[in-house]
Write an enzyme that holds these catalytic residues in place. Sequence first.
Site, PDB file in Angstrom:
ATOM      1  CE1 TYR A 124     -26.781  24.002  11.796  1.00  0.00           C
ATOM      2  CE2 TYR A 124     -25.680  22.388  10.710  1.00  0.00           C
ATOM      3  CZ  TYR A 124     -25.618  23.045  11.835  1.00  0.00           C
ATOM      4  OH  TYR A 124     -23.917  23.378  12.156  1.00  0.00           O
ATOM      5  CG  ASN A 209     -20.867  19.299  14.668  1.00  0.00           C
ATOM      6  OD1 ASN A 209     -21.464  19.181  14.947  1.00  0.00           O
ATOM      7  ND2 ASN A 209     -20.386  20.092  14.452  1.00  0.00           N
ATOM      8  CB  SER A 233     -20.045   9.888   6.654  1.00  0.00           C
ATOM      9  OG  SER A 233     -21.781   9.047   5.187  1.00  0.00           O
ATOM     10  CD  GLN A 255     -19.940   7.361   1.592  1.00  0.00           C
ATOM     11  OE1 GLN A 255     -20.342   7.715   1.051  1.00  0.00           O
ATOM     12  NE2 GLN A 255     -20.479   8.019   3.220  1.00  0.00           N
ATOM     13  CG  HIS A 258     -18.248  12.195   4.893  1.00  0.00           C
ATOM     14  ND1 HIS A 258     -19.716  13.528   3.912  1.00  0.00           N
ATOM     15  CD2 HIS A 258     -18.760  10.972   3.708  1.00  0.00           C
ATOM     16  CE1 HIS A 258     -20.314  13.252   3.196  1.00  0.00           C
ATOM     17  NE2 HIS A 258     -19.858  11.705   2.777  1.00  0.00           N
ATOM     18  CD  GLU A 322     -24.805   7.313   5.175  1.00  0.00           C
ATOM     19  OE1 GLU A 322     -25.682   8.576   5.122  1.00  0.00           O
ATOM     20  OE2 GLU A 322     -24.153   7.481   5.596  1.00  0.00           O
ATOM     21  CG  HIS A 323     -24.341   5.542   1.635  1.00  0.00           C
ATOM     22  ND1 HIS A 323     -23.485   6.049   2.530  1.00  0.00           N
ATOM     23  CD2 HIS A 323     -25.291   6.800   1.217  1.00  0.00           C
ATOM     24  CE1 HIS A 323     -23.849   7.907   2.956  1.00  0.00           C
ATOM     25  NE2 HIS A 323     -24.804   7.599   1.988  1.00  0.00           N
ATOM     26  CG  ASP A 356     -23.304  11.479  -1.228  1.00  0.00           C
ATOM     27  OD1 ASP A 356     -23.786  11.318  -0.992  1.00  0.00           O
ATOM     28  OD2 ASP A 356     -21.706  11.277  -0.929  1.00  0.00           O
ATOM     29  CD  GLU A 410     -61.454  -0.294  23.509  1.00  0.00           C
ATOM     30  OE1 GLU A 410     -61.570   0.557  23.432  1.00  0.00           O
ATOM     31  OE2 GLU A 410     -60.698  -1.421  23.067  1.00  0.00           O
ATOM     32  CG  HIS A 415     -65.155   6.400  22.826  1.00  0.00           C
ATOM     33  ND1 HIS A 415     -64.997   6.812  24.369  1.00  0.00           N
ATOM     34  CD2 HIS A 415     -64.213   6.150  22.384  1.00  0.00           C
ATOM     35  CE1 HIS A 415     -64.110   7.528  24.118  1.00  0.00           C
ATOM     36  NE2 HIS A 415     -63.596   7.113  23.323  1.00  0.00           N
TER      37      HIS A 415
END
Length: 428
Positions: A124, A209, A233, A255, A258, A322-323, A356, A410, A415
């Site tokens: 996207y 968005n 952001s 930033q 944004h 984030e940054h 970026d 178990e 098994h």
Amino acid sequence: MQKILYPKKEQWQQLLERPDNGLEDLFDTAKGVLQDVQRNKDAALKKYTRMFDGVTLEEFAVTKEEIDEACLSVGSDLKEAILTAKSNIEKFHEAQRVSSKVIETMPGVQCWQRSVAIDKVGLYIPGGTAPLFSTVLMLALPAKIAGCKEIVICTPAGADGKINPAILYSANLVGVSRIFKLGGIQAIGAMAYGTETVPSVSKIFGPGNRFVTAAKQLVSIKEVAIDMPAGPSEVMVMADESAEPSFIAADLLSQAEHGADSQVVLLTNSEALIDEVEKEVAAQLELLPRKDVAEKALGNSRLIVLKTEAEMLEMCNDYAPEHLIISMRDDEEIGSKVTNAGSVFLGNYSPESAGDYASGTNHTLPTQGYAKAYSGVSTDSFMKKITYQKITQAGLTKLGPSIEIMAEAEQLIAHKNAVTVRLKKIKN
């Protein structure tokens, strides 16, 4: 921006609260659109593209002629810049490929892991107020390097029914030709469920968005994987008196522009620096075309003075930005102590915008504190791991009794029996 001097530790959590992204309010809307797309496919895509984007489209697929026209219209300077970014992003992401190694965990027992590309991925690419052609490079290049067989791009068309030429040029440059004029919730639904025109994919990548974010989270519950949870952001700057106030202000504003729900935070141990940065932010803000957006984001933002570098580091790791920009004398040493961040920028001459666009690292990163548990997008994000094991008769003779004991404990007797019948065969 709110200025806070020497806050007590019990105040930190409240100070570091992110803006409410309001996703809960969007889930009902997103769910309704997604269900409509799942049922009515292209007809629903046309309806919502007209409703939300104000564009009436009969065909969503971008044609070769449209791509060729876009490539011709992109200026040579921008093409050269995109080529530089492409080269650096390729180098960094190519280096992330690792070869498998066979491990003999005990004699006769071999185990290994193989990385396999996800067959079909959807990317996207936001194309509204800021058409992010750089995101094409950040997502399509590692997908190509990983070896994904089918790469689909969805990006919204403008009012003229066309996609930003730089987006189409970047996609063509990296070899992606399946591009659809779709944005918002309907684009996520198309890639999750598939329609007559748009193929379904196994994993969806890319920022967007609030509507896109809500849709991605909903489809990830059952239909398709996504890269990571995402939100607005954000950047945090850690700085001491050696930092350049104008640089810090520029990074904070880069930033803030944004979106109105973005957040920027400065941590420092210098009161004098706070005052200088505040002046620079005010001066630079006046020159920005997206001043109104940045101004709103600054209302969510903080300038915080702490007593020590240790406190700054602790608050940073609590926030998990984030940054993260570290403009301090001992930037590398401090950076080595960071445990929670999406991407770190060291020194006065490492602006966040380098990551970026063109330094080579990926700009698709965890926000909202998810850096405590998530990594940013990498070549590995487009791959899955398959484990293998091969056991000889001698190996099973040695390992088998341990498996039998554990399975019986178990109460999973079938098994146990899967080993027992083999051991009997070996003995006979």
